[in-house]
Design an enzyme around this catalytic site. Structure first.
Site, short mmCIF file in Angstrom:
data_model
loop_
_atom_site.label_atom_id
_atom_site.label_comp_id
_atom_site.label_asym_id
_atom_site.label_seq_id
_atom_site.Cartn_x
_atom_site.Cartn_y
_atom_site.Cartn_z
N ASP A 1 -1.40 -4.04 11.25
CA ASP A 1 -2.65 -4.32 10.68
C ASP A 1 -3.41 -3.23 11.33
OD1 ASP A 1 -3.97 -6.42 9.25
OD2 ASP A 1 -5.01 -6.73 11.07
N SER A 2 -4.16 -2.75 10.56
CA SER A 2 -5.10 -1.71 11.03
C SER A 2 -6.67 -1.86 10.80
CB SER A 2 -4.36 -0.40 10.71
OG SER A 2 -4.72 -0.40 9.16
N ASN B 1 0.87 -1.12 0.12
CA ASN B 1 -0.09 0.00 0.20
C ASN B 1 0.78 1.15 0.12
OD1 ASN B 1 -1.65 2.21 1.12
ND2 ASN B 1 -2.93 0.78 2.21
N ALA B 2 1.20 1.91 -1.21
CA ALA B 2 1.75 3.21 -1.48
C ALA B 2 1.64 4.29 -0.14
CB ALA B 2 1.59 3.65 -2.66
N ASP C 1 -11.17 7.36 6.23
CA ASP C 1 -10.75 8.90 6.73
C ASP C 1 -11.84 9.85 6.74
OD1 ASP C 1 -8.28 8.06 7.59
OD2 ASP C 1 -7.17 8.87 5.84
N LYS D 1 0.58 3.65 2.90
CA LYS D 1 1.20 3.28 4.06
C LYS D 1 2.71 3.75 4.01
CE LYS D 1 -1.93 -0.12 5.99
NZ LYS D 1 -2.09 -1.49 6.27
N ARG E 1 -1.43 4.82 13.27
CA ARG E 1 -0.27 4.23 12.78
C ARG E 1 0.96 5.00 13.67
NH1 ARG E 1 -2.31 4.59 8.27
NH2 ARG E 1 -3.19 2.70 8.71
P1 IMP Z 1 -4.75 -3.29 6.48
O1 IMP Z 1 -4.18 -2.73 7.86
O2 IMP Z 1 -4.02 -3.06 5.24
O3 IMP Z 1 -5.08 -4.75 6.48
O4 IMP Z 1 -6.17 -2.71 6.24
C1 IMP Z 1 -6.86 -1.84 7.05
C2 IMP Z 1 -7.94 -1.32 6.64
O5 IMP Z 1 -8.64 -0.45 7.72
C3 IMP Z 1 -7.83 -0.41 5.48
O6 IMP Z 1 -8.02 -1.05 4.14
C4 IMP Z 1 -8.77 0.89 5.46
O7 IMP Z 1 -9.94 0.61 5.20
C5 IMP Z 1 -8.64 0.77 7.08
N1 IMP Z 1 -7.78 1.63 7.62
C6 IMP Z 1 -6.68 1.41 8.29
N2 IMP Z 1 -6.10 2.72 8.65
C7 IMP Z 1 -6.69 3.65 8.22
C8 IMP Z 1 -6.45 5.07 8.01
O8 IMP Z 1 -5.43 5.52 8.62
N3 IMP Z 1 -7.40 5.57 7.59
C9 IMP Z 1 -8.48 5.20 6.91
N4 IMP Z 1 -8.78 3.73 7.03
C10 IMP Z 1 -7.98 3.10 7.58
#
Ligand code: IMP
Length: 201
Positions: free
Chosen positions: A70-71, A10-11, A151, A13, A177
């Site tokens: 992971d978020s 994910n660019a 967001d 991130k 994060r």
């Molecule tokens: P992963 O951590 O890439 O597995 O996916 C986490 C998902 O949670 C993302 O695809 C977003 O939909 C959501 N997410 C995680 N962090 C954020 C953020 O900072 N802003 C908005 N959505 C987020």
């Protein structure tokens, strides 16, 4: 210069982490630099478990220290959903947002939090994981074009803008994060001397 790999393609991130690492004596690589990485299934039951699975796979494949996050978004009125399924909640960002607003229609409790777990893997082992959060509310409608994911509908406590409206620099300072990353960096600086030239690739 030492290298560390962040286990993501994910660019957005990668960009956020590169800014968080500015000033550190370490160069950030990502899975975008390892196009042959076969990917890994996120079978964990928690953010920490999924982060650990991804960090370990990247560390083993790339043969350098790696970290992964992971978020996701936990919504109080939905008993914590979408949680670890935030990315899989619907097919696209606009659809995810529409589904969330639909589920919360008429709901007065709009409390939510973004959570981020970060795991660090070195020499083929996960050595530690950390969790950060940012609390706020889900707005009635999307606001702002910035950021990604949820967001535009997430307004952090003590701010009147959504993450979608906010200056990215500010989001980067107060986000889940950033909070998890701060804990991880403290750990690495205080407990480990791992980010040294031994790990050059
Ligand atoms: P992963 O951590 O890439 O597995 O996916 C986490 C998902 O949670 C993302 O695809 C977003 O939909 C959501 N997410 C995680 N962090 C954020 C953020 O900072 N802003 C908005 N959505 C987020």
């Amino acid at each position: 210069m030492a290298y560390i790999v962040v286990a993501t393609r994910n660019a957005h991130k990668v960009d956020e982490y590169r800014k968080l690492l500015a000033g550190q004596n370490v160069e950030l690589k990502s899975l975008l630099d390892y196009p042959g990485f076969p990917g890994v299934e996120e079978t964990g039951k928690s953010f920490r478990e999924n982060a650990s699975i991804k960090a370990l796979a990247a560390c083993r494949y790339c043969d350098v220290p790696a970290f992964a996050d992971d978020s996701g978004l936990e919504v109080e009125a939905l008993d914590g959903r979408p949680g670890i399924y935030s990315a899989r909640y619907a097919a696209t960002d606009p659809e995810r947002i529409a589904k969330l607003l639909e589920e919360l229609k008429g709901e007065s409790n709009r409390r939510a939090r973004f959570v981020c777990a970060i795991a660090i893997a070195i020499n083929g082992e996960v050595i530690e994981s950390f969790e950060g959060e940012v609390r706020g509310v889900i707005t009635e409608a999307p606001r702002g074009e910035g950021g990604f994911g949820y967001d535009p509908v997430f307004q952090p406590d003590n701010y009147d803008q959504t993450f979608g409206e906010m200056d990215p620099e500010l989001k980067n300072r107060i986000s889940h994060r950033a909070a998890a990353f701060k804990l991880a960096l403290n750990f690495v600086e205080e407990e480990m001397s791992v980010l040294n030239d031994d790990f050059d690739i």
